[in-house]
Design a protein around this motif. Structure first.
Motif, short mmCIF file in Angstrom:
data_model
loop_
_atom_site.label_atom_id
_atom_site.label_comp_id
_atom_site.label_asym_id
_atom_site.label_seq_id
_atom_site.Cartn_x
_atom_site.Cartn_y
_atom_site.Cartn_z
N VAL A 151 0.87 -1.18 0.00
CA VAL A 151 0.00 0.00 0.00
C VAL A 151 0.90 1.23 0.00
CG1 VAL A 151 -1.85 1.24 1.16
CG2 VAL A 151 -1.78 -1.27 1.26
N SER A 152 0.79 2.03 -1.06
CA SER A 152 1.69 3.18 -1.24
C SER A 152 0.89 4.47 -1.32
CB SER A 152 2.51 3.02 -2.53
OG SER A 152 3.20 1.80 -2.56
N ARG A 153 1.56 5.57 -0.95
CA ARG A 153 0.95 6.88 -1.15
C ARG A 153 1.02 7.26 -2.62
NH1 ARG A 153 1.59 9.62 4.12
NH2 ARG A 153 3.42 8.81 5.23
N GLN A 154 0.03 7.99 -3.07
CA GLN A 154 0.11 8.58 -4.40
C GLN A 154 1.12 9.71 -4.44
OE1 GLN A 154 -1.22 7.70 -7.21
NE2 GLN A 154 -3.34 7.00 -7.05
N GLN A 155 1.14 10.50 -3.35
CA GLN A 155 2.05 11.65 -3.25
C GLN A 155 2.82 11.59 -1.94
OE1 GLN A 155 2.44 13.79 -5.71
NE2 GLN A 155 0.76 12.95 -6.97
N PRO A 156 4.09 12.02 -1.91
CA PRO A 156 4.84 12.07 -0.65
C PRO A 156 4.14 12.97 0.36
CG PRO A 156 6.29 12.39 -2.55
CD PRO A 156 4.89 12.48 -3.06
N SER A 157 4.28 12.62 1.64
CA SER A 157 3.65 13.41 2.69
C SER A 157 4.50 13.35 3.95
CB SER A 157 2.24 12.88 2.99
OG SER A 157 1.69 13.56 4.11
N PRO A 158 4.63 14.47 4.66
CA PRO A 158 5.38 14.47 5.92
C PRO A 158 4.54 13.97 7.09
CG PRO A 158 4.64 16.68 5.44
CD PRO A 158 4.21 15.84 4.27
N ARG A 159 3.26 13.69 6.84
CA ARG A 159 2.36 13.29 7.92
C ARG A 159 2.06 11.79 7.88
NH1 ARG A 159 -2.58 17.36 7.21
NH2 ARG A 159 -2.25 16.65 5.05
N GLU A 160 1.68 11.25 9.01
CA GLU A 160 1.22 9.87 9.08
C GLU A 160 -0.12 9.75 8.36
OE1 GLU A 160 1.62 7.21 12.76
OE2 GLU A 160 -0.48 7.86 12.84
N THR A 161 -0.27 8.71 7.59
CA THR A 161 -1.48 8.53 6.81
C THR A 161 -2.08 7.15 7.09
OG1 THR A 161 -0.44 9.84 5.06
CG2 THR A 161 -2.48 8.67 4.50
N SER A 162 -3.35 7.11 7.45
CA SER A 162 -4.03 5.85 7.77
C SER A 162 -4.76 5.33 6.54
CB SER A 162 -5.04 6.05 8.91
OG SER A 162 -4.38 6.48 10.09
N PHE A 163 -4.86 4.01 6.43
CA PHE A 163 -5.56 3.39 5.30
C PHE A 163 -6.33 2.16 5.79
CE2 PHE A 163 -1.47 1.22 5.51
CZ PHE A 163 -1.83 -0.11 5.40
N THR A 164 -7.36 1.83 5.02
CA THR A 164 -8.11 0.58 5.19
C THR A 164 -8.32 -0.02 3.81
OG1 THR A 164 -9.26 1.37 7.17
CG2 THR A 164 -10.22 -0.52 6.02
N CYS A 165 -7.86 -1.24 3.65
CA CYS A 165 -7.93 -1.92 2.36
C CYS A 165 -8.51 -3.31 2.55
CB CYS A 165 -6.55 -1.99 1.71
SG CYS A 165 -6.51 -2.84 0.12
N LEU A 166 -9.53 -3.65 1.77
CA LEU A 166 -10.08 -4.99 1.76
C LEU A 166 -9.48 -5.77 0.59
CD1 LEU A 166 -13.89 -4.33 2.41
CD2 LEU A 166 -12.06 -4.64 4.08
N LEU A 167 -9.01 -6.97 0.87
CA LEU A 167 -8.53 -7.86 -0.18
C LEU A 167 -9.62 -8.89 -0.46
CD1 LEU A 167 -4.81 -8.52 0.79
CD2 LEU A 167 -5.77 -6.68 -0.60
#
Length: 758
Positions: free
Chosen positions: A604-620
């Motif tokens: 799971v990758s960011r589309q754009q760089p970010s200096p902040r923590e980023t949360s995600f939820t992904c269903l496989l």
């Protein structure tokens, strides 16, 4: 439920007499059917009555019956089609209560009680549903490696609960086990003399590479009498018991026995116990590839019943006679040290018992079970985790999945994982239960269901405190009852998170085809990219290096591997565009030379760089890894669909009947993961209805129960069409012309010429 034979009539049963017309050869049919076969001498062959009816047909009735049959004979039935003619009458033939539920005639699992039932057991076509259809998957390292192992002993409320229903049940919040990657052996335990593991457990465990043991137990006064009969009776007597136990494991295709003698023994009986164990072990090894016999720490070599909590000189004679020792639970560290010294090179064959309910004087149980595991592993011994269903029984059903993940994550440090070593690898992560059934991302049927045979290959369920959690999602799925939910954060300054799903250990084929179905949740779902990553073991000859990352395409990967697709391979392209209902499909091609596969991960990758923590939820929703070369062959034809054990009952509505029947068919072994059994509908007039799913079958048989069908009027014939769709191991679709098909033409007793124009 029970082990005795008895009637299973159900409400107002009706037995059928049937005639067959078929295009292919006949499969074996189960007991209790009065179906009769006709010779398949050509596409339009109409056979003669060859059954057991008393007397011959009157000429006029024979002519009417012939016209009635001809009125329904299709002009050109497709390949794999069987046509069955059936007349409803009122002479029930009970189905054996050992093998079929007395109320519904659904197939059930069973046990054996006492020495008499064990010695009387013989294979029976009625118990074919109890034979595992899933071979034991290969994994690494193999069971006979020196690495300490983990055994799970399942003991819940006497056993044979909802898991006894072989084709599943509508159970809400059932108990399931799915951390197969962490264990080596699964034992199904109950206090019946011969515990034959319910086939749903064997199917689920085998699909994930775990062997399954039944339990042979004697206890209390009755146990003393039984042991006196077969042990003190000498070699012929105990040899007969050993032979039957080995035959049972071989017939039902599970992998051996836990032997638990929990009663005192006479001098004659205990003297014959080591020879009995050696005989049983040799017979199981001969009858069952990779078979096991494990002895439970109970009786001593002098016949005294006294649990030792260790391997010592008083019980070593039994350990030496079989494949392993399962110790009692009230041990201390000093006993582990003594056990290790005495076991020597067989230290991994000692399974130190850990009671999760923490009964008695134990080191740790419940959520402190890791304390026991830590000490066991420090002494290089195997572990036997007894009754991990504590999570379900003690903490309750409502939050079971969350508590189950917590329990096993606490133990993960002490549970070496196992690697998949064969392809194809295809899974939708279904647990074999759910609150709905999903197909292609759509809620196909709402309502609770439970069928462990339908549990698919399970991943590693990695957990990283505060950064990643892996869990089951019952609310949304691509196929089956659940998907795999990945929840985590990408730390500041980092671009991606890797989630290791499977450990692999196999040579890489020259060309791999991989697919991924996923769904991102939350308001920032467009901020992420999801992709697969394959890593290989370090090798000087592997041309792709380590790791190998697959490119993330906007659509499918460059289709140069399909310039002129051979039969069947063209479907790969179609499978790359299956996403719907919010699911995204991705396909990949990967070419490797002289490489060995190591891990399969989701990135799971960011589309754009970010200096902040980023949360995600992904269903496989689905992952597949396929050897492209193995996909070129055309799928085989489902053949010889037959029906037996037909039961007619009054229907829910006045103009309806309720029909139950057993379907059997033939299909090459090892080609199908399961079969979808569908109904094209029943009708007494011309017309067509959309197929409806009746259920899933692991092997080449299925019992359809309680099908509502229209009641024919006098002089009328009705028609029911049933379909058998193979689901291949790679889960690529099979054309309907290769499905199996059965046409049942049924009428009331004494009906004359069909009046419906079919």
């Amino acid at each position: 439920m029970g082990a005795g034979e008895g009637g299973a009539p159900g409400p107002r049963p009706r037995e059928s007499r049937a005639r067959w017309r078929r295009r292919r050869g006949q499969c074996g049919s189960g007991g209790g059917s009065s179906a009769m076969a006709e010779a398949p001498e050509g596409p339009g062959r109409r056979g003669k009555r060859t059954g057991t009816d008393s007397g011959a047909e009157e000429p006029a009735e024979a002519e009417r019956a012939g016209r009635r049959r001809r009125s329904f004979q299709p002009a050109a039935e497709t390949r794999g089609t069987t046509v069955l003619h059936d007349t409803i009458n009122d002479r029930p033939q009970p189905l054996p209560a050992r093998y079929f539920d007395t109320k519904t005639t659904e197939p059930i699992s069973f046990f054996l009680s006492g020495l008499e039932e064990l010695l009387a057991w013989q294979p029976n076509s009625n118990d074919d549903f109890n034979i595992s259809a899933v071979p034991l998957a290969k994994r690494q390292p193999p069971l006979h490696s020196r690495r300490p192992r983990t055994l799970v002993c399942h003991d819940m409320r006497g056993g044979y609960l909802e898991d006894r229903f072989i084709q599943g049940s509508a159970t809400r919040n059932p108990y399931v086990f799915y951390h197969w990657r962490y264990i080596d052996i699964f034992v199904y335990f109950s206090h019946h003399t011969v515990t034959i593991p319910p086939v749903v457990w064997t199917n689920a465990a085998h699909r994930n590479g775990v062997p399954v043991l039944g339990t042979f137990i004697t206890e209390w006064t009755d146990g003393e009498k039984m042991c006196e009969a077969f042990l003190a009776g000498g070699e012929e007597a105990f040899g007969a018991v050993a032979e039957q136990l080995a035959r049972i494991a071989q017939h039902y295709r599970f992998d051996g026995w836990l032997v638990n003698i929990e009663n005192t023994l006479s001098a004659a009986a205990v003297g014959n116990l080591p020879p009995f164990l050696r005989d049983l072990t040799a017979r199981v090894h001969s009858a069952v590839p990779g078979g096991l016999v494990i002895w439970y720490d109970s009786v001593l070599q002098d016949g005294t019943l006294r649990w030792q909590n260790e391997l010592n000189e008083d019980n070593r004679v039994f350990f030496d006679a079989c494949d392993g020792l399962f110790t009692n639970y009230n041990w201390k560290e000093k006993q582990l040290e003594h056990t290790l010294r005495l076991a020597g090179p067989r230290h991994a064959d000692v399974y130190v018992g850990v009671d999760v309910f923490a009964r008695g004087d134990v080191i740790g149980g419940g959520f402190d079970t890791d304390k026991s595991l830590r000490l066991i592993r420090q002494h290089s011994l195997s572990a036997a985790i007894f009754a991990p269903g504590w999570v379900y029984e003690h903490l309750g059903e409502e939050n079971f999945l969350q508590n189950e993940n917590r329990f096993w994550s606490l133990l993960a440090e002490y549970l070496p994982t196992h690697s998949i070593c064969t392809l194809p690898l295809a899974t939708s992560f279904s647990l074999g239960m759910g609150t709905s059934r999903f197909l292609d991302g759509k809620d196909e049927e709402s309502g609770p269901w439970y069928d462990l045979s339908m549990q698919e290959i399970q991943p590693l369920y990695p957990e990283h405190q505060g950064r990643l959690s892996t869990s089951c999602c019952l609310q949304d799925a691509w196929c089956g009852g659940s998907s795999l939910r990945l929840q985590g954060t990408i730390p500041p300054g980092e671009e991606r998170v890797a989630v290791r799903l499977f450990s692999l250990q196999m040579p890489a084929p020259p060309k791999l085809f991989l697919t991924l179905l996923y769904k991102l949740e939350g308001p920032q779902s467009d901020d992420f990219v999801v992709a697969l990553e394959v890593t290989t073991w370090d090798s000087g000859t592997c041309l792709e290096g380590n790791p190998t990352s697959l490119p993330e395409p906007n659509g499918r990967y460059h289709p140069r591997f399909l310039p002129a697709p051979p039969p069947g391979l063209a479907k790969l392209l179609a499978s790359c565009h299956r996403g719907s209902h919010g699911w995204t499909s991705r396909c990949y091609e990967l070419e490797l030379q002289d490489c060995s596969l190591r891990d399969l991960s989701v990135i799971v990758s960011r589309q754009q760089p970010s200096p902040r923590e980023t949360s995600f939820t992904c269903l496989l929703g689905e992952v597949r890894v396929l050897d492209t070369a193995s996909l070129a062959a055309s799928p085989p034809q489902v053949q010889s669909v037959t029906a037996s054990q037909l039961w007619w009952q009054e229907g829910p509505e006045p103009e309806e009947l309720s029909l139950s029947l057993t379907l059997r068919w033939s299909f090459p072994p090892g080609r199908a993961g399961c079969f979808r059994v569908l109904s094209q509908g029943a009708r007494c007039r011309r017309g067509q209805t959309a197929p409806q799913l009746l259920g899933l079958a692991q092997g080449c048989l299925f019992r359809a129960v309680g099908l509502p069908v229209p009641r024919p009027t006098p002089g009328q014939s009705c028609r029911l069409e049933l379909l058998v769709e193979p689901v291949l191991l790679d889960e690529l679709p099979v054309d309907p012309d290769r499905w199996g098909r059965l046409v049942l033409v049924y009428s009331s007793p004494g009906s004359g010429t069909s009046s419906d124009g079919h």
